[in-house]
Design an enzyme around this catalytic site. Structure first.
Site, PDB file in Angstrom:
ATOM      1  N   SER A  47       0.652  -1.116  -0.008  1.00  0.00           N
ATOM      2  CA  SER A  47       0.108   0.164  -0.074  1.00  0.00           C
ATOM      3  C   SER A  47       0.718   1.707   0.077  1.00  0.00           C
ATOM      4  CB  SER A  47      -0.405  -0.524   1.375  1.00  0.00           C
ATOM      5  OG  SER A  47      -1.710   1.079   1.106  1.00  0.00           O
ATOM      6  N   ASP A 176      -5.941  -3.489  -1.853  1.00  0.00           N
ATOM      7  CA  ASP A 176      -4.870  -3.334  -0.467  1.00  0.00           C
ATOM      8  C   ASP A 176      -4.254  -5.049  -0.056  1.00  0.00           C
ATOM      9  OD1 ASP A 176      -4.052  -2.242   1.442  1.00  0.00           O
ATOM     10  OD2 ASP A 176      -4.536  -0.594   0.606  1.00  0.00           O
TER      11      ASP A 176
END
Length: 291
Positions: A47, A176
């Protein structure tokens, strides 16, 4: 060149964890490595860690990333305008199915509008080898990218559910990487003496008594809780020496990007911790979760 820069640092892998805006703390770590002249042999990121790790591996310095962060999140109206431009579709798409929901933001669009410089096309073009972690939402498994097109992999790693559009790579729909591996120690595959892992998960919340959070805050808080638990589990199962440093940013939320200056100030203690971690002999280091 100073004696400090001539020092033979251990071969180390650098792990930059996920945590949204709290990941701005990674900039202090990168600045410290620049100051010490200590270069990781591999970087792994999830991320926000993947975003900053890619920028650093592409040649951006820690100081450049700091200046960019402070300039980029100074003008709230400008940021909102760029986010609006990065929307996936039109508002009419709210009544349609699929990935055209205009409430979602396109990950690659964010990278193009918010990084200080364009990313190189492929992993192979980076100056430092990079591993990027994402999650396959259908197969419910961790996916690690180390080669091929770079920007789509970063976009996948940062695809926060409900905010950033999932990325489709090959036959996978990816979100993610913090959902499966928020502190990707296992993604370091290079031959290293130690791993320096920077944890920006939010392990504890401010005491807010019996306040019931709204649905958006609840969703992010659940994600924070999950990431903190996963980070603990994944670091503990590693066999190589790991120096895990917890950034002192628990008081900030994942979307607090407009608090960039405060997050950087709160993270300055990481500079000394990074130097100590690299200076301490590997054999004298604590266990995998020691900080």
């Amino acid at each position: 060149m100073s004696a400090r820069r001539q020092r033979n640092w251990p071969r180390f892998g650098l792990v930059l964890g996920s945590g949204g805006a709290r990941g701005i703390a990674h900039v202090v770590v990168l600045e410290t490595l620049d100051r010490l002249g200590a270069r990781p042999v591999q970087i792994a990121g999830t991320s926000i860690g993947a975003i900053l790790g890619a920028a650093y591996a592409a040649g951006a310095s820690g100081a450049q990333l700091r200046a960019h962060m402070l300039a980029d999140f100074r003008d709230r109206a400008d940021v909102m305008a760029r986010l609006f431009q990065a929307r996936v579709g039109k508002f009419a798409d709210l009544w349609r199915r699929g990935l055209g929901n205009p409430v979602l933001i396109d990950g690659e669009g964010i990278l193009q509008r918010f990084l200080p410089r364009p990313l190189p096309p492929r992993f192979e073009d980076l100056a430092i080898p990079l591993a990027v972690v994402a999650a396959d939402i259908h197969r419910l498994e961790r996916v690690v990218f180390t080669e091929g097109p770079l920007q789509p992999a970063i976009a996948a790693s940062m695809a926060i559910p409900g905010l950033v559009r999932p990325a489709v790579i090959g036959n996978r729909v990816l979100i993610d990487g913090g959902a499966v591996d928020p502190l990707p120690v296992r993604a370091i595959t290079a031959d290293v003496d130690m791993i320096l892992a920077i944890d920006v998960s939010r392990a504890a919340a401010r005491d807010e008594g019996e306040k019931i959070p709204g649905p958006v805050e609840t969703g992010f808080r659940v994600f924070d809780l999950m990431q903190a638990a996963l980070a603990d589990a994944h670091v503990e199962e590693g066999l190589r020496p790991v120096r895990r440093l917890k950034a002192p940013v628990e008081g900030y939320n994942a979307l607090d990007f407009f608090s960039a200056r405060k997050i950087l100030a709160a993270s300055e203690s990481l500079a000394g911790a990074v130097e100590s971690a690299l200076t301490l002999p590997v054999g004298a280091m604590p266990g995998p979760s020691g900080a």
